[in-house]
Design a protein around this motif. Structure first.
Motif, mmCIF file in Angstrom:
data_model
loop_
_atom_site.group_PDB
_atom_site.id
_atom_site.type_symbol
_atom_site.label_atom_id
_atom_site.label_comp_id
_atom_site.label_asym_id
_atom_site.label_seq_id
_atom_site.Cartn_x
_atom_site.Cartn_y
_atom_site.Cartn_z
ATOM 1 N N LEU A 1 0.831 -1.194 0.000
ATOM 2 C CA LEU A 1 0.000 0.000 0.000
ATOM 3 C C LEU A 1 0.874 1.256 0.000
ATOM 4 N N PRO A 2 0.304 2.438 -0.261
ATOM 5 C CA PRO A 2 1.099 3.675 -0.360
ATOM 6 C C PRO A 2 1.947 3.993 0.856
ATOM 7 N N ASP A 3 1.552 3.514 2.047
ATOM 8 C CA ASP A 3 2.336 3.786 3.263
ATOM 9 C C ASP A 3 3.283 2.634 3.589
ATOM 10 N N ASN A 4 3.464 1.714 2.629
ATOM 11 C CA ASN A 4 4.309 0.523 2.782
ATOM 12 C C ASN A 4 3.699 -0.534 3.680
ATOM 13 N N SER A 5 2.430 -0.388 4.058
ATOM 14 C CA SER A 5 1.740 -1.493 4.711
ATOM 15 C C SER A 5 1.650 -2.645 3.716
ATOM 16 N N ASN A 6 1.705 -3.870 4.235
ATOM 17 C CA ASN A 6 1.750 -5.058 3.391
ATOM 18 C C ASN A 6 0.460 -5.852 3.531
ATOM 19 N N VAL A 7 -0.107 -6.278 2.394
ATOM 20 C CA VAL A 7 -1.317 -7.097 2.395
ATOM 21 C C VAL A 7 -1.064 -8.344 1.560
ATOM 22 N N SER A 8 -1.377 -9.500 2.129
ATOM 23 C CA SER A 8 -1.304 -10.752 1.382
ATOM 24 C C SER A 8 -2.723 -11.231 1.122
ATOM 25 N N LEU A 9 -3.090 -11.310 -0.163
ATOM 26 C CA LEU A 9 -4.435 -11.739 -0.539
ATOM 27 C C LEU A 9 -4.474 -13.246 -0.738
ATOM 28 N N ASN A 10 -5.474 -13.881 -0.123
ATOM 29 C CA ASN A 10 -5.682 -15.300 -0.339
ATOM 30 C C ASN A 10 -6.423 -15.503 -1.663
ATOM 31 N N SER A 11 -6.629 -16.747 -2.057
ATOM 32 C CA SER A 11 -7.272 -17.056 -3.332
ATOM 33 C C SER A 11 -8.686 -16.491 -3.415
ATOM 34 N N LEU A 12 -9.099 -16.112 -4.630
ATOM 35 C CA LEU A 12 -10.417 -15.550 -4.911
ATOM 36 C C LEU A 12 -10.786 -14.446 -3.925
ATOM 37 N N LYS B 1 -5.362 8.501 -4.093
ATOM 38 C CA LYS B 1 -5.363 9.957 -4.018
ATOM 39 C C LYS B 1 -5.579 10.456 -2.594
ATOM 40 N N ASP B 2 -6.483 9.819 -1.845
ATOM 41 C CA ASP B 2 -6.820 10.271 -0.495
ATOM 42 C C ASP B 2 -6.131 9.463 0.595
ATOM 43 N N TRP B 3 -5.125 8.689 0.228
ATOM 44 C CA TRP B 3 -4.520 7.775 1.201
ATOM 45 C C TRP B 3 -3.908 8.511 2.397
ATOM 46 N N ASP B 4 -3.261 9.627 2.167
ATOM 47 C CA ASP B 4 -2.640 10.370 3.271
ATOM 48 C C ASP B 4 -3.672 10.887 4.266
ATOM 49 N N GLN B 5 -4.904 11.164 3.784
ATOM 50 C CA GLN B 5 -5.958 11.659 4.671
ATOM 51 C C GLN B 5 -6.762 10.518 5.297
ATOM 52 N N GLN B 6 -6.876 9.405 4.582
ATOM 53 C CA GLN B 6 -7.691 8.295 5.073
ATOM 54 C C GLN B 6 -7.116 6.966 4.601
ATOM 55 N N ARG B 7 -6.561 6.227 5.531
ATOM 56 C CA ARG B 7 -6.041 4.897 5.217
ATOM 57 C C ARG B 7 -7.207 3.906 5.322
ATOM 58 N N GLU B 8 -7.756 3.543 4.180
ATOM 59 C CA GLU B 8 -8.921 2.660 4.175
ATOM 60 C C GLU B 8 -8.883 1.751 2.962
ATOM 61 N N VAL B 9 -9.182 0.481 3.173
ATOM 62 C CA VAL B 9 -9.264 -0.485 2.074
ATOM 63 C C VAL B 9 -10.599 -1.211 2.154
ATOM 64 N N PHE C 1 -2.893 -8.715 6.951
ATOM 65 C CA PHE C 1 -2.403 -7.338 6.942
ATOM 66 C C PHE C 1 -1.223 -7.159 7.899
ATOM 67 N N LYS C 2 -0.196 -6.463 7.414
ATOM 68 C CA LYS C 2 0.890 -5.975 8.266
ATOM 69 C C LYS C 2 0.892 -4.459 8.101
ATOM 70 N N VAL C 3 0.288 -3.770 9.066
ATOM 71 C CA VAL C 3 0.018 -2.351 8.935
ATOM 72 C C VAL C 3 1.116 -1.508 9.575
#
Length: 297
Positions: free
Chosen positions: A109-120, A128-136, A144-146
């Protein structure tokens, strides 16, 4: 699902992983993508895609009385919908990553947080708004490793998970919602209720009912290491995960899919994996191409 509905959901970033795969299998998928790439700089003042598509349909129906133009005009209508939908998606800076069956993927992610997605599974966020709101937004399952910083939110159709700096998983599949905290703390909000999980806490809801709040000693989810592990979960959840990891269809005949299962299966050997989920329940199975049939004794 109809072609038109797939295109609409694609424009609105609402395709789930299975629908995304169907969309990619459309005959004109490559053409739709090329159209979307060619309109990135187009700037209309306002556009109601549903209204304009209805207008085009009426025009097509009228002209079809005189000439057989329905097919080419329908294609033009779809292209216009794609054009404007892609433009607004571009403005929103929405980024989406999806995985197919038997696939896993890492996302930075833009802040270097790491996400590992499982299958499907699928993950989307607004750069654009990541600095104001970290949301997925998450459909499926992810680890997640935030990075520490402002509040970090994970939104699913079932509930909201809020953290500051931690490691955790969120799973939201069918009627199963699960959150496990491996480090730090997370807050789970659902239906007006809020619960805080600390390291090792596990929260599960099945069919809207809290099934358990137990502990885990693991430092990360087992599927990161290509093993799916289950603790007192319905056998239907085991079957569904097996189908995702091996991209295969399972038919269960005369089996109580609600019975609870505790065990695991590996992701890189289907024969061993099948034995792992059938022997403990004294089940038999037959395998034909991409289909497996399970039978009770």
């Amino acid at each position: 699902m109809e072609r038109e509905e797939l295109i609409r959901k694609w424009l609105d970033n609402e395709l789930n992983p299975k629908e995304l795969q169907l969309f990619k299998e459309l005959d004109d998928y490559a053409d739709l993508i090329r159209i979307s790439e060619s309109v990135q700089k187009f700037k209309p003042t306002s556009f109601d895609t549903d209204l304009e598509l209805d207008k085009l349909k009426n025009t097509i129906a009228h002209k079809n009385q005189k000439r057989n133009w329905l097919k080419p005009l329908s294609a033009i209508a779809a292209a216009i919908v794609v054009l404007f939908g892609v433009y607004y998606s571009f403005l929103l800076q929405e980024t989406e990553v999806s995985t197919l069956a038997s696939q896993k993927q890492e996302v930075i992610l833009p802040d270097n947080s790491n996400v590992s997605l499982n299958s499907l599974s699928s993950l989307s966020y607004n750069e654009k708004d990541w600095d104001q709101q970290r949301e997925v937004k998450l459909q499926g399952e992810a680890f997640f490793k935030v990075e520490k910083g402002t509040t970090f939110n994970v939104k699913t159709k079932t509930g909201l998970v809020t953290v500051i700096g931690t490691q955790f998983i969120v799973k939201d599949r069918d009627e199963l919602f699960e959150v496990i905290c491996y480090e730090g703390a997370v807050r789970v909000d659902h239906n007006g209720q809020s619960i805080v999980l600390k390291q090792g806490d596990r929260y599960i809801k099945m069919a809207g009912t809290i099934a358990s709040q137990t502990k885990t000693k693991r430092q990360s989810p087992s599927w990161i290491s290509n093993t799916s592990t289950f603790k007192s979960l319905p056998y239907s959840a085991v079957i569904a995960e097996f189908e995702r990891q091996y991209d295969i269809k399972i038919i269960a005949k005369d089996i109580n899919s609600k019975q609870l299962f505790t065990g695991s299966f590996i992701h890189n050997d289907i024969d061993i994996a099948l034995k792992s989920i059938t022997l403990p329940l004294n089940l038999e199975y037959t395998r034909t191409n991409r289909m497996i049939t399970l039978k009770g004794e």
